[in-house]
Design a protein around this motif. Sequence first.
Motif, PDB file in Angstrom:
ATOM      1  N   GLN A 138      46.746 -49.114  -1.684  1.00  0.00           N
ATOM      2  CA  GLN A 138      45.647 -48.937  -2.634  1.00  0.00           C
ATOM      3  C   GLN A 138      44.665 -50.102  -2.571  1.00  0.00           C
ATOM      4  N   SER A 139      45.181 -51.314  -2.371  1.00  0.00           N
ATOM      5  CA  SER A 139      44.307 -52.483  -2.252  1.00  0.00           C
ATOM      6  C   SER A 139      43.427 -52.381  -1.015  1.00  0.00           C
ATOM      7  N   VAL A 140      44.020 -51.990   0.111  1.00  0.00           N
ATOM      8  CA  VAL A 140      43.254 -51.822   1.347  1.00  0.00           C
ATOM      9  C   VAL A 140      42.197 -50.744   1.146  1.00  0.00           C
ATOM     10  N   TRP A 141      42.581 -49.639   0.506  1.00  0.00           N
ATOM     11  CA  TRP A 141      41.643 -48.537   0.265  1.00  0.00           C
ATOM     12  C   TRP A 141      40.465 -49.006  -0.596  1.00  0.00           C
ATOM     13  N   GLN A 142      40.755 -49.707  -1.699  1.00  0.00           N
ATOM     14  CA  GLN A 142      39.701 -50.135  -2.623  1.00  0.00           C
ATOM     15  C   GLN A 142      38.728 -51.107  -1.948  1.00  0.00           C
ATOM     16  N   ARG A 143      39.263 -52.045  -1.158  1.00  0.00           N
ATOM     17  CA  ARG A 143      38.379 -52.970  -0.439  1.00  0.00           C
ATOM     18  C   ARG A 143      37.484 -52.216   0.539  1.00  0.00           C
ATOM     19  N   SER A 144      38.063 -51.246   1.210  1.00  0.00           N
ATOM     20  CA  SER A 144      37.317 -50.454   2.177  1.00  0.00           C
ATOM     21  C   SER A 144      36.222 -49.641   1.495  1.00  0.00           C
ATOM     22  N   MET A 145      36.525 -49.059   0.362  1.00  0.00           N
ATOM     23  CA  MET A 145      35.545 -48.253  -0.364  1.00  0.00           C
ATOM     24  C   MET A 145      34.417 -49.138  -0.896  1.00  0.00           C
ATOM     25  N   LYS A 146      34.758 -50.295  -1.419  1.00  0.00           N
ATOM     26  CA  LYS A 146      33.731 -51.220  -1.924  1.00  0.00           C
ATOM     27  C   LYS A 146      32.793 -51.620  -0.785  1.00  0.00           C
ATOM     28  N   LYS A 147      33.351 -51.938   0.353  1.00  0.00           N
ATOM     29  CA  LYS A 147      32.543 -52.319   1.511  1.00  0.00           C
ATOM     30  C   LYS A 147      31.618 -51.171   1.936  1.00  0.00           C
ATOM     31  N   ALA A 148      32.142 -49.950   1.929  1.00  0.00           N
ATOM     32  CA  ALA A 148      31.334 -48.795   2.313  1.00  0.00           C
ATOM     33  C   ALA A 148      30.188 -48.574   1.330  1.00  0.00           C
ATOM     34  N   LEU A 149      30.434 -48.750   0.053  1.00  0.00           N
ATOM     35  CA  LEU A 149      29.381 -48.575  -0.947  1.00  0.00           C
ATOM     36  C   LEU A 149      28.313 -49.665  -0.821  1.00  0.00           C
ATOM     37  N   ASP A 150      28.736 -50.862  -0.446  1.00  0.00           N
ATOM     38  CA  ASP A 150      27.808 -51.988  -0.305  1.00  0.00           C
ATOM     39  C   ASP A 150      27.001 -51.934   0.989  1.00  0.00           C
ATOM     40  N   LYS A 151      27.582 -51.427   2.065  1.00  0.00           N
ATOM     41  CA  LYS A 151      26.971 -51.589   3.385  1.00  0.00           C
ATOM     42  C   LYS A 151      26.557 -50.302   4.099  1.00  0.00           C
ATOM     43  N   THR A 152      26.744 -49.153   3.477  1.00  0.00           N
ATOM     44  CA  THR A 152      26.371 -47.895   4.130  1.00  0.00           C
ATOM     45  C   THR A 152      25.521 -47.049   3.175  1.00  0.00           C
ATOM     46  N   ASP A 153      25.187 -45.863   3.605  1.00  0.00           N
ATOM     47  CA  ASP A 153      24.418 -44.936   2.762  1.00  0.00           C
ATOM     48  C   ASP A 153      25.285 -44.213   1.738  1.00  0.00           C
ATOM     49  N   LEU A 154      26.568 -44.496   1.748  1.00  0.00           N
ATOM     50  CA  LEU A 154      27.467 -43.879   0.772  1.00  0.00           C
ATOM     51  C   LEU A 154      27.112 -44.387  -0.625  1.00  0.00           C
ATOM     52  N   GLU A 155      26.962 -43.472  -1.568  1.00  0.00           N
ATOM     53  CA  GLU A 155      26.562 -43.851  -2.927  1.00  0.00           C
ATOM     54  C   GLU A 155      27.632 -43.555  -3.967  1.00  0.00           C
ATOM     55  N   ILE A 156      28.507 -42.611  -3.660  1.00  0.00           N
ATOM     56  CA  ILE A 156      29.527 -42.210  -4.627  1.00  0.00           C
ATOM     57  C   ILE A 156      30.906 -42.467  -4.036  1.00  0.00           C
ATOM     58  N   ARG A 157      31.717 -43.155  -4.814  1.00  0.00           N
ATOM     59  CA  ARG A 157      33.091 -43.472  -4.410  1.00  0.00           C
ATOM     60  C   ARG A 157      33.902 -42.181  -4.311  1.00  0.00           C
ATOM     61  N   PHE A 158      34.763 -42.089  -3.303  1.00  0.00           N
ATOM     62  CA  PHE A 158      35.728 -41.003  -3.252  1.00  0.00           C
ATOM     63  C   PHE A 158      37.113 -41.606  -3.118  1.00  0.00           C
ATOM     64  N   THR A 159      38.095 -40.852  -3.537  1.00  0.00           N
ATOM     65  CA  THR A 159      39.460 -41.358  -3.527  1.00  0.00           C
ATOM     66  C   THR A 159      40.232 -40.804  -2.334  1.00  0.00           C
ATOM     67  N   GLU A 160      41.337 -41.412  -2.070  1.00  0.00           N
ATOM     68  CA  GLU A 160      42.216 -40.917  -1.013  1.00  0.00           C
ATOM     69  C   GLU A 160      42.662 -39.504  -1.362  1.00  0.00           C
ATOM     70  N   HIS A 161      42.880 -39.230  -2.632  1.00  0.00           N
ATOM     71  CA  HIS A 161      43.304 -37.897  -3.073  1.00  0.00           C
ATOM     72  C   HIS A 161      42.219 -36.846  -2.827  1.00  0.00           C
ATOM     73  N   ASP A 162      40.956 -37.253  -2.901  1.00  0.00           N
ATOM     74  CA  ASP A 162      39.861 -36.321  -2.616  1.00  0.00           C
ATOM     75  C   ASP A 162      39.972 -35.760  -1.200  1.00  0.00           C
ATOM     76  N   LEU A 163      40.567 -36.511  -0.302  1.00  0.00           N
ATOM     77  CA  LEU A 163      40.701 -36.059   1.086  1.00  0.00           C
ATOM     78  C   LEU A 163      41.656 -34.881   1.196  1.00  0.00           C
ATOM     79  N   ARG A 164      42.666 -34.860   0.360  1.00  0.00           N
ATOM     80  CA  ARG A 164      43.597 -33.721   0.336  1.00  0.00           C
ATOM     81  C   ARG A 164      42.849 -32.459  -0.110  1.00  0.00           C
TER      82      ARG A 164
END
Length: 182
Positions: free
Chosen positions: A115-141
């Motif tokens: 979960q820590s690795v996931w959260q860091r990765s999501m924060k980085k994606a929101l900061d550095k890419t065009d991604l604007e809305i956080r998604f969860t690992e569960h959303d992938l299922r």
Amino acid sequence: EDWELDEWAKVANPFLVAYIVLKGTTGLRQQDMLTLCNKDITQTELISVNIKTGKKIRFPLYTDEGEPNTVKLALDAVKKHYSSVSRHVLSPWVFHTRNGDCYYDMEERKASGFQSVWQRSMKKALDKTDLEIRFTEHDLRAKVGSDVDSDQEAQRLLAHSDAATTRKHYRRNGAVVTPAKG
């Protein structure tokens, strides 16, 4: 959506990208993904025992024509990731920490490190890419359940005993219908 995953993958931890490739083909729950063992992979299939229900799910690795399918290709991507890690460790787990430990704590029933690795990765994606809305690992299922053609196929892939659960929580795109002739 696919574009969101593409944006996230631009900056995501390579371990998570390999994880998502396999999750995208199997739709397994997080705990089932993180507790996959190398011994669960045979010459012909990937076998997962669902922690929640105890059901065994078998994923063939090859098409009827003998060609590698998406599950086989995803497992190859996971293997490639771990073989490229500078400090390769032997581990019984398909997904493991740099020390070879399992990401999922069976006693605590949680995956804090993951979960820590996931959260860091999501924060980085929101900061550095065009991604604007956080998604969860569960959303992938749910994405996996939504991307297949039918409710029945989604129910079977996600190992639900009740089709209503699949439709309510995992079929987010809605039904595909044939328009009336008019």
